[in-house]
Design a protein around this motif. Structure first.
Motif, PDB file in Angstrom:
ATOM      1  N   MET A  48       0.752  -1.209  -0.009  1.00 32.41           N
ATOM      2  CA  MET A  48      -0.079   0.000   0.051  1.00 32.41           C
ATOM      3  C   MET A  48       1.001   1.152   0.023  1.00 32.41           C
ATOM      4  O   MET A  48       0.549   2.154  -0.589  1.00 32.41           O
ATOM      5  CB  MET A  48      -1.114  -0.188   1.298  1.00 32.41           C
ATOM      6  CG  MET A  48      -2.057  -0.984   0.979  1.00 32.41           C
ATOM      7  SD  MET A  48      -3.356  -0.765   2.345  1.00 32.41           S
ATOM      8  CE  MET A  48      -2.550  -1.468   3.863  1.00 32.41           C
ATOM      9  N   LEU A  60       1.959   1.852  -3.491  1.00 35.83           N
ATOM     10  CA  LEU A  60       0.969   2.461  -4.060  1.00 35.83           C
ATOM     11  C   LEU A  60       0.513   4.122  -3.784  1.00 35.83           C
ATOM     12  O   LEU A  60      -0.058   4.644  -4.409  1.00 35.83           O
ATOM     13  CB  LEU A  60      -0.465   1.752  -3.973  1.00 35.83           C
ATOM     14  CG  LEU A  60      -0.765   0.621  -4.565  1.00 35.83           C
ATOM     15  CD1 LEU A  60      -1.877  -0.068  -3.953  1.00 35.83           C
ATOM     16  CD2 LEU A  60      -0.486   0.551  -5.964  1.00 35.83           C
ATOM     17  N   GLY A  93      -7.550  -0.183   6.032  1.00 39.85           N
ATOM     18  CA  GLY A  93      -7.514  -1.167   5.182  1.00 39.85           C
ATOM     19  C   GLY A  93      -6.826  -2.535   5.710  1.00 39.85           C
ATOM     20  O   GLY A  93      -7.368  -3.565   5.398  1.00 39.85           O
ATOM     21  N   PHE A 114     -14.192  -1.644   6.056  1.00 34.57           N
ATOM     22  CA  PHE A 114     -13.354  -0.486   5.270  1.00 34.57           C
ATOM     23  C   PHE A 114     -14.314  -0.030   4.167  1.00 34.57           C
ATOM     24  O   PHE A 114     -14.420   1.193   3.824  1.00 34.57           O
ATOM     25  CB  PHE A 114     -12.162  -1.037   4.849  1.00 34.57           C
ATOM     26  CG  PHE A 114     -11.310  -0.082   4.002  1.00 34.57           C
ATOM     27  CD1 PHE A 114     -10.922   1.044   4.630  1.00 34.57           C
ATOM     28  CD2 PHE A 114     -10.996  -0.265   2.574  1.00 34.57           C
ATOM     29  CE1 PHE A 114     -10.162   1.879   3.621  1.00 34.57           C
ATOM     30  CE2 PHE A 114     -10.298   0.862   1.829  1.00 34.57           C
ATOM     31  CZ  PHE A 114      -9.866   1.937   2.533  1.00 34.57           C
ATOM     32  N   PRO A 125      -9.994   0.677  -4.267  1.00 33.02           N
ATOM     33  CA  PRO A 125     -10.616   1.079  -2.954  1.00 33.02           C
ATOM     34  C   PRO A 125     -10.220   2.125  -2.196  1.00 33.02           C
ATOM     35  O   PRO A 125     -10.783   2.878  -1.340  1.00 33.02           O
ATOM     36  CB  PRO A 125     -10.275  -0.450  -2.025  1.00 33.02           C
ATOM     37  CG  PRO A 125     -10.216  -1.336  -3.268  1.00 33.02           C
ATOM     38  CD  PRO A 125      -9.497  -0.658  -4.402  1.00 33.02           C
ATOM     39  N   ASP A 126      -8.946   2.516  -2.482  1.00 34.29           N
ATOM     40  CA  ASP A 126      -8.461   3.745  -1.854  1.00 34.29           C
ATOM     41  C   ASP A 126      -8.503   5.123  -2.537  1.00 34.29           C
ATOM     42  O   ASP A 126      -8.228   5.906  -2.297  1.00 34.29           O
ATOM     43  CB  ASP A 126      -7.129   3.649  -1.431  1.00 34.29           C
ATOM     44  CG  ASP A 126      -6.148   2.983  -2.617  1.00 34.29           C
ATOM     45  OD1 ASP A 126      -6.465   2.158  -3.282  1.00 34.29           O
ATOM     46  OD2 ASP A 126      -5.199   3.942  -2.930  1.00 34.29           O
ATOM     47  N   MET A 151      -4.446 -14.292  -3.623  1.00 33.71           N
ATOM     48  CA  MET A 151      -4.304 -13.340  -4.030  1.00 33.71           C
ATOM     49  C   MET A 151      -2.768 -12.765  -4.231  1.00 33.71           C
ATOM     50  O   MET A 151      -2.264 -12.625  -3.150  1.00 33.71           O
ATOM     51  CB  MET A 151      -5.124 -12.197  -3.426  1.00 33.71           C
ATOM     52  CG  MET A 151      -5.415 -10.819  -4.200  1.00 33.71           C
ATOM     53  SD  MET A 151      -6.644  -9.751  -3.327  1.00 33.71           S
ATOM     54  CE  MET A 151      -6.443  -8.462  -4.485  1.00 33.71           C
ATOM     55  N   MET A 196      -0.457  -9.462  -5.367  1.00 32.06           N
ATOM     56  CA  MET A 196      -0.564  -8.081  -6.070  1.00 32.06           C
ATOM     57  C   MET A 196       0.948  -7.610  -5.815  1.00 32.06           C
ATOM     58  O   MET A 196       1.749  -7.777  -4.918  1.00 32.06           O
ATOM     59  CB  MET A 196      -1.129  -7.286  -5.065  1.00 32.06           C
ATOM     60  CG  MET A 196      -2.566  -7.466  -4.832  1.00 32.06           C
ATOM     61  SD  MET A 196      -3.408  -6.747  -3.393  1.00 32.06           S
ATOM     62  CE  MET A 196      -2.641  -8.152  -2.236  1.00 32.06           C
ATOM     63  N   ARG A 254      -2.366 -12.280  -0.227  1.00 32.71           N
ATOM     64  CA  ARG A 254      -3.365 -12.127   0.714  1.00 32.71           C
ATOM     65  C   ARG A 254      -4.187 -13.437   0.528  1.00 32.71           C
ATOM     66  O   ARG A 254      -4.402 -13.940  -0.760  1.00 32.71           O
ATOM     67  CB  ARG A 254      -4.486 -11.117   0.589  1.00 32.71           C
ATOM     68  CG  ARG A 254      -3.580  -9.789   1.415  1.00 32.71           C
ATOM     69  CD  ARG A 254      -4.134  -8.609   0.801  1.00 32.71           C
ATOM     70  NE  ARG A 254      -5.551  -8.004   1.214  1.00 32.71           N
ATOM     71  CZ  ARG A 254      -6.012  -7.620   2.237  1.00 32.71           C
ATOM     72  NH1 ARG A 254      -5.097  -7.505   3.282  1.00 32.71           N
ATOM     73  NH2 ARG A 254      -7.175  -7.369   2.266  1.00 32.71           N
ATOM     74  N   TYR A 298      -7.365 -15.650   1.237  1.00 33.31           N
ATOM     75  CA  TYR A 298      -9.073 -15.598   1.724  1.00 33.31           C
ATOM     76  C   TYR A 298      -9.313 -17.301   1.681  1.00 33.31           C
ATOM     77  O   TYR A 298      -9.091 -18.044   0.935  1.00 33.31           O
ATOM     78  CB  TYR A 298      -9.827 -15.391   0.595  1.00 33.31           C
ATOM     79  CG  TYR A 298      -9.624 -13.620   0.476  1.00 33.31           C
ATOM     80  CD1 TYR A 298      -8.774 -12.933   0.009  1.00 33.31           C
ATOM     81  CD2 TYR A 298     -10.739 -12.922   0.939  1.00 33.31           C
ATOM     82  CE1 TYR A 298      -8.696 -11.698  -0.054  1.00 33.31           C
ATOM     83  CE2 TYR A 298     -10.782 -11.565   1.010  1.00 33.31           C
ATOM     84  CZ  TYR A 298      -9.713 -10.947   0.413  1.00 33.31           C
ATOM     85  OH  TYR A 298      -9.775  -9.479   0.178  1.00 33.31           O
TER      86      TYR A 298
HETATM   87  C1  DKA Z   1      -7.869  -7.038  -1.460  1.00 33.84           C
HETATM   88  O1  DKA Z   1      -8.901  -7.221  -2.291  1.00 33.84           O
HETATM   89  C2  DKA Z   1      -6.985  -5.901  -1.509  1.00 33.84           C
HETATM   90  C3  DKA Z   1      -6.931  -5.147  -2.727  1.00 33.84           C
HETATM   91  C4  DKA Z   1      -5.758  -3.874  -2.708  1.00 33.84           C
HETATM   92  C5  DKA Z   1      -6.455  -2.657  -2.955  1.00 33.84           C
HETATM   93  C6  DKA Z   1      -5.440  -1.527  -2.933  1.00 33.84           C
HETATM   94  C7  DKA Z   1      -5.152  -0.677  -1.488  1.00 33.84           C
HETATM   95  C8  DKA Z   1      -6.381  -0.664  -0.567  1.00 33.84           C
HETATM   96  C9  DKA Z   1      -6.230   0.129   0.560  1.00 33.84           C
HETATM   97  C10 DKA Z   1      -7.010  -0.026   1.642  1.00 33.84           C
HETATM   98  O2  DKA Z   1      -7.594  -7.859  -0.424  1.00 33.84           O
END
Ligand code: DKA
Length: 135
Positions: free
Chosen positions: A22, A25, A35, A59, A77-78, A118, A120, A129, A131
């Motif tokens: 993050m 980003l 987040g 969030f 999302p941000d 996931m 990234m 991540r 799930y």
């Molecule tokens: C997810 O879906 C994470 C997705 C990453 C989004 C970028 C940054 C989000 C900031 C809270 O698990």
């Protein structure tokens, strides 16, 4: 195939290097904290040839609608505006996001009966991540 997993719900279980990702980003302090604290529940649905990847959390609720291979405007999302394209490869969806500066961020999500993994990446910073399926 991916469509075998339509309607199944998965909840965030594990998150690695997400804060560094993050930061790379450019996400600000408070958004990173909220987040990181969220445990989203995700599920995939399909209407015709359009998928919706829904993510529900404290969030934010996010409804990511896409047609495989078709570029679309996405608000992350941000709150960043990016051009995104998602392709489907087996049970993996590959997402490529380009921001206004042409910087590329990739997000791969792979479905299995037990989990969605996931991965990234931006600027050689990778976050993972996991799930887990909600039985
Ligand atoms: C997810 O879906 C994470 C997705 C990453 C989004 C970028 C940054 C989000 C900031 C809270 O698990």
């Amino acid at each position: 195939s991916l469509d075998d997993f339509l309607g199944k719900k998965y909840e965030l279980h594990e998150s690695k290097n997400f804060d560094e990702y993050m930061k790379a980003l450019g996400v600000g302090f408070f958004t990173r904290k909220f987040g990181a604290a969220a445990s989203p529940v995700i599920d995939l649905s399909k209407q015709g040839d359009e998928y919706t990847l829904t993510s529900i959390s404290t969030f934010k609720n996010v409804y990511l609608k896409f047609k495989p291979g078709v570029e679309f405007d996405q608000e992350t999302p941000d709150g960043r505006d990016v051009k995104a394209t998602i392709t489907v490869d087996g049970t993996t969806i590959h997402e490529v996001q380009k921001d206004a500066d042409g910087k590329t961020n990739t997000l791969d999500r792979t479905w299995s009966p037990t989990e969605v993994k996931m991965v990234m990446t931006i600027d050689n910073i990778t976050a993972t991540r996991i799930y887990k399926v909600i039985p």
